[in-house]
Design a protein around this motif. Structure first.
Motif, PDB file in Angstrom:
ATOM      1  N   VAL A   1      -8.580  26.449  40.963  1.00 44.51           N
ATOM      2  CA  VAL A   1      -8.732  26.305  39.507  1.00 44.51           C
ATOM      3  C   VAL A   1      -7.970  25.070  39.041  1.00 44.51           C
ATOM      4  O   VAL A   1      -6.763  24.942  39.256  1.00 44.51           O
ATOM      5  N   GLY A   2      -8.692  24.125  38.446  1.00 43.36           N
ATOM      6  CA  GLY A   2      -8.070  22.913  37.937  1.00 43.36           C
ATOM      7  C   GLY A   2      -7.690  21.894  38.992  1.00 43.36           C
ATOM      8  O   GLY A   2      -7.039  20.887  38.678  1.00 43.36           O
ATOM      9  N   ALA A   3      -8.097  22.101  40.242  1.00 40.75           N
ATOM     10  CA  ALA A   3      -7.734  21.173  41.319  1.00 40.75           C
ATOM     11  C   ALA A   3      -8.389  19.817  41.098  1.00 40.75           C
ATOM     12  O   ALA A   3      -9.498  19.708  40.554  1.00 40.75           O
ATOM     13  N   HIS A   4      -7.717  18.766  41.536  1.00 39.63           N
ATOM     14  CA  HIS A   4      -8.241  17.408  41.441  1.00 39.63           C
ATOM     15  C   HIS A   4      -8.612  16.819  42.798  1.00 39.63           C
ATOM     16  O   HIS A   4      -9.328  15.820  42.851  1.00 39.63           O
ATOM     17  N   ARG A   5      -8.124  17.440  43.873  1.00 37.20           N
ATOM     18  CA  ARG A   5      -8.427  16.975  45.219  1.00 37.20           C
ATOM     19  C   ARG A   5      -8.699  18.204  46.087  1.00 37.20           C
ATOM     20  O   ARG A   5      -7.860  19.096  46.200  1.00 37.20           O
ATOM     21  N   ILE A   6      -9.892  18.248  46.701  1.00 33.03           N
ATOM     22  CA  ILE A   6     -10.330  19.426  47.442  1.00 33.03           C
ATOM     23  C   ILE A   6     -10.800  18.997  48.831  1.00 33.03           C
ATOM     24  O   ILE A   6     -11.559  18.027  48.976  1.00 33.03           O
ATOM     25  N   ALA A   7     -10.363  19.729  49.849  1.00 32.96           N
ATOM     26  CA  ALA A   7     -10.827  19.529  51.219  1.00 32.96           C
ATOM     27  C   ALA A   7     -11.847  20.605  51.540  1.00 32.96           C
ATOM     28  O   ALA A   7     -11.501  21.785  51.673  1.00 32.96           O
ATOM     29  N   ALA A   8     -13.116  20.221  51.641  1.00 28.24           N
ATOM     30  CA  ALA A   8     -14.143  21.175  52.048  1.00 28.24           C
ATOM     31  C   ALA A   8     -13.895  21.574  53.500  1.00 28.24           C
ATOM     32  O   ALA A   8     -13.330  20.808  54.275  1.00 28.24           O
ATOM     33  N   PRO A   9     -14.309  22.768  53.893  1.00 22.92           N
ATOM     34  CA  PRO A   9     -13.923  23.292  55.214  1.00 22.92           C
ATOM     35  C   PRO A   9     -14.783  22.771  56.344  1.00 22.92           C
ATOM     36  O   PRO A   9     -15.881  22.238  56.146  1.00 22.92           O
ATOM     37  N   GLY A  10     -14.291  22.973  57.564  1.00 23.70           N
ATOM     38  CA  GLY A  10     -15.135  22.871  58.734  1.00 23.70           C
ATOM     39  C   GLY A  10     -16.005  24.113  58.814  1.00 23.70           C
ATOM     40  O   GLY A  10     -15.541  25.228  58.551  1.00 23.70           O
ATOM     41  N   CYS A  11     -17.272  23.952  59.176  1.00 22.78           N
ATOM     42  CA  CYS A  11     -18.217  25.069  59.096  1.00 22.78           C
ATOM     43  C   CYS A  11     -17.842  26.210  60.044  1.00 22.78           C
ATOM     44  O   CYS A  11     -17.841  27.382  59.650  1.00 22.78           O
ATOM     45  N   ASN A  12     -17.516  25.885  61.287  1.00 23.01           N
ATOM     46  CA  ASN A  12     -17.111  26.932  62.218  1.00 23.01           C
ATOM     47  C   ASN A  12     -15.811  27.587  61.773  1.00 23.01           C
ATOM     48  O   ASN A  12     -15.635  28.805  61.866  1.00 23.01           O
ATOM     49  N   ALA A  13     -14.889  26.762  61.297  1.00 17.88           N
ATOM     50  CA  ALA A  13     -13.570  27.267  60.912  1.00 17.88           C
ATOM     51  C   ALA A  13     -13.658  28.248  59.757  1.00 17.88           C
ATOM     52  O   ALA A  13     -13.049  29.324  59.783  1.00 17.88           O
ATOM     53  N   SER A  14     -14.405  27.895  58.726  1.00 15.85           N
ATOM     54  CA  SER A  14     -14.482  28.798  57.574  1.00 15.85           C
ATOM     55  C   SER A  14     -15.208  30.085  57.934  1.00 15.85           C
ATOM     56  O   SER A  14     -14.859  31.167  57.440  1.00 15.85           O
ATOM     57  N   THR A  15     -16.219  30.007  58.812  1.00 10.56           N
ATOM     58  CA  THR A  15     -16.954  31.204  59.211  1.00 10.56           C
ATOM     59  C   THR A  15     -16.037  32.182  59.941  1.00 10.56           C
ATOM     60  O   THR A  15     -16.027  33.395  59.653  1.00 10.56           O
ATOM     61  N   VAL A  16     -15.248  31.672  60.877  1.00  8.28           N
ATOM     62  CA  VAL A  16     -14.335  32.540  61.623  1.00  8.28           C
ATOM     63  C   VAL A  16     -13.201  33.039  60.725  1.00  8.28           C
ATOM     64  O   VAL A  16     -12.806  34.216  60.789  1.00  8.28           O
ATOM     65  N   SER A  17     -12.685  32.174  59.864  1.00 12.91           N
ATOM     66  CA  SER A  17     -11.590  32.579  58.970  1.00 12.91           C
ATOM     67  C   SER A  17     -12.035  33.682  58.018  1.00 12.91           C
ATOM     68  O   SER A  17     -11.319  34.670  57.807  1.00 12.91           O
ATOM     69  N   LEU A  18     -13.224  33.528  57.423  1.00 13.89           N
ATOM     70  CA  LEU A  18     -13.736  34.565  56.538  1.00 13.89           C
ATOM     71  C   LEU A  18     -13.972  35.866  57.305  1.00 13.89           C
ATOM     72  O   LEU A  18     -13.796  36.964  56.757  1.00 13.89           O
ATOM     73  N   SER A  19     -14.338  35.756  58.584  1.00 16.56           N
ATOM     74  CA  SER A  19     -14.600  36.940  59.394  1.00 16.56           C
ATOM     75  C   SER A  19     -13.340  37.750  59.662  1.00 16.56           C
ATOM     76  O   SER A  19     -13.395  38.990  59.731  1.00 16.56           O
ATOM     77  N   LEU A  20     -12.202  37.088  59.821  1.00 24.38           N
ATOM     78  CA  LEU A  20     -11.002  37.760  60.305  1.00 24.38           C
ATOM     79  C   LEU A  20      -9.882  37.912  59.278  1.00 24.38           C
ATOM     80  O   LEU A  20      -9.030  38.797  59.426  1.00 24.38           O
ATOM     81  N   ALA A  21      -9.855  37.068  58.252  1.00 23.22           N
ATOM     82  CA  ALA A  21      -8.739  37.089  57.302  1.00 23.22           C
ATOM     83  C   ALA A  21      -8.537  38.443  56.614  1.00 23.22           C
ATOM     84  O   ALA A  21      -7.381  38.854  56.408  1.00 23.22           O
TER      85      ALA A  21
END
Length: 347
Positions: free
Chosen positions: A140-160
């Motif tokens: 919210v209100g961020a000015h600089r954003i790092a979009a994820p690596g596709c494999n990384a976000s998929t695994v992170s969402l799976s396990l977090a």
């Protein structure tokens, strides 16, 4: 309000997908597209499916051309966007679809990428469970954003969710991913030629060397893991788009079956784009093509004392461009679903 946008790397897969999504965004004016070797050519010569943007010509990727916009998307190869970000101080919102600003550890960057280390930006996976809530709060209100690596976000969402709830052991994680070759970008690579990929499944970056591993570990530490050990094996399969990630973890001592499933149900109950399927149902990559959706199936295997999570995403949408646009919406105070769909394309 209408925001002016420039997209670098517009001739590539990630840049093209960002443009496809933004072309339907009512609050966005795509004013500038840039490239390197393709500069001077019409955008549609490289993205012939983007008919509504046929009036645009690819310009050189320089700080001067990218500056002067409300929003800049950088869809450049890893290690290249950092040279531009320092020169875009006056741009209100910059979103990097490369890896240059994802990692918080200089040591991890040196070990897996090399070259100059750049400051970490806000990580663009809104649904990611953290020890204090959701990553969305940080966007919210961020000015600089790092979009994820596709494999990384998929695994992170799976396990977090399991890590945050304390129902799995983060020191015993295994992920095997079937991945479409578009995740490797548009540059010519002999091992990604159709003759090499069709009719075959090809493992790569085996043995803990894949560049997305430190990104996954970073996300799971943010979810509350003190220590993370992950076996991570991607396999290229003959589909243009998609990731099917099968991740498993040892169930923590004392966690019941109800505890385990409830962790994922609580995490994603109100999320439009990350959906846990009913017990016994598992996703296909075909179900998420073109959508900003992550579909997830969960199975508890008490014989092995492990939970298995199978997650399907479109690597170019939820894995990259969709996550970038969703994060942009949140940063600007817009509805996070603006210009994004949960509906895939079938057949």
């Amino acid at each position: 309000m209408t925001y002016s946008v420039a997209v670098s790397g517009a001739s590539g897969y990630a840049g093209g997908e960002i443009l496809r999504i933004l072309a339907a965004h009512p609050d966005i004016e795509i004013r500038t597209v840039t490239a390197h070797a393709s500069a001077g050519r019409p955008l549609v010569a490289h993205q012939p499916h983007l008919r509504s943007l046929a009036h645009l010509t690819l310009q050189p990727t320089t700080p001067e051309i990218l500056a002067g916009h409300d929003i800049v998307f950088l869809a450049l190869p890893h290690g290249q966007s950092g040279q531009y970000t320092d020169a875009l101080d006056e741009v209100g919102l910059v979103i990097d679809a490369g890896a240059d600003h994802r990692l918080t550890s200089a040591a991890d960057w040196d070990a897996f990428y090399g070259g100059p280390f750049h400051e970490p930006w806000v990580y663009g996976v809104p649904e990611l469970v953290t020890a204090t809530g959701k990553q969305r709060d940080n966007l919210v209100g961020a000015h600089r954003i790092a979009a994820p690596g596709c494999n990384a976000s998929t695994v992170s969402l799976s396990l977090a969710p399991g890590v945050a709830a304390g129902v799995i052991d983060p020191t015993d994680l295994v992920s095997v991913l079937a991945v479409g070759p578009s995740g490797a970008g548009k540059s010519l690579k002999p091992h990604l030629l159709a003759a090499e990929v069709l009719g075959s499944a090809n493992p790569y970056a085996v043995g803990g060397v894949h560049r997305h591993i430190p990104e996954v570990k970073q996300a799971l530490r943010a979810a509350g893991a003190a220590e993370v050990h992950l076996s991570f094996t991607p396999v290229i399969v003959p589909m243009a788009r998609g990731i099917l990630a099968t991740s498993s973890a040892r169930i923590a001592d004392g966690a019941t079956d109800t505890d385990v499933r409830a962790a994922w149900e609580r995490a994603y109950a109100d999320e439009p784009f990350v959906q846990l399927l009913p017990e016994g149902a598992y996703p296909r990559t075909a179900d998420v093509l073109g959508a900003n959706t992550a579909l997830m199936g969960l199975h508890i295997d008490r014989d092995a004392n492990r939970v298995t999570v199978v997650t399907a995403v479109d690597n170019l949408v939820k894995g990259t461009a969709g996550a970038a646009v969703q994060s942009m919406n949140i940063a600007l105070g817009l509805d996070q679903t603006r210009a994004l769909t949960v509906n895939g394309v079938a057949p």
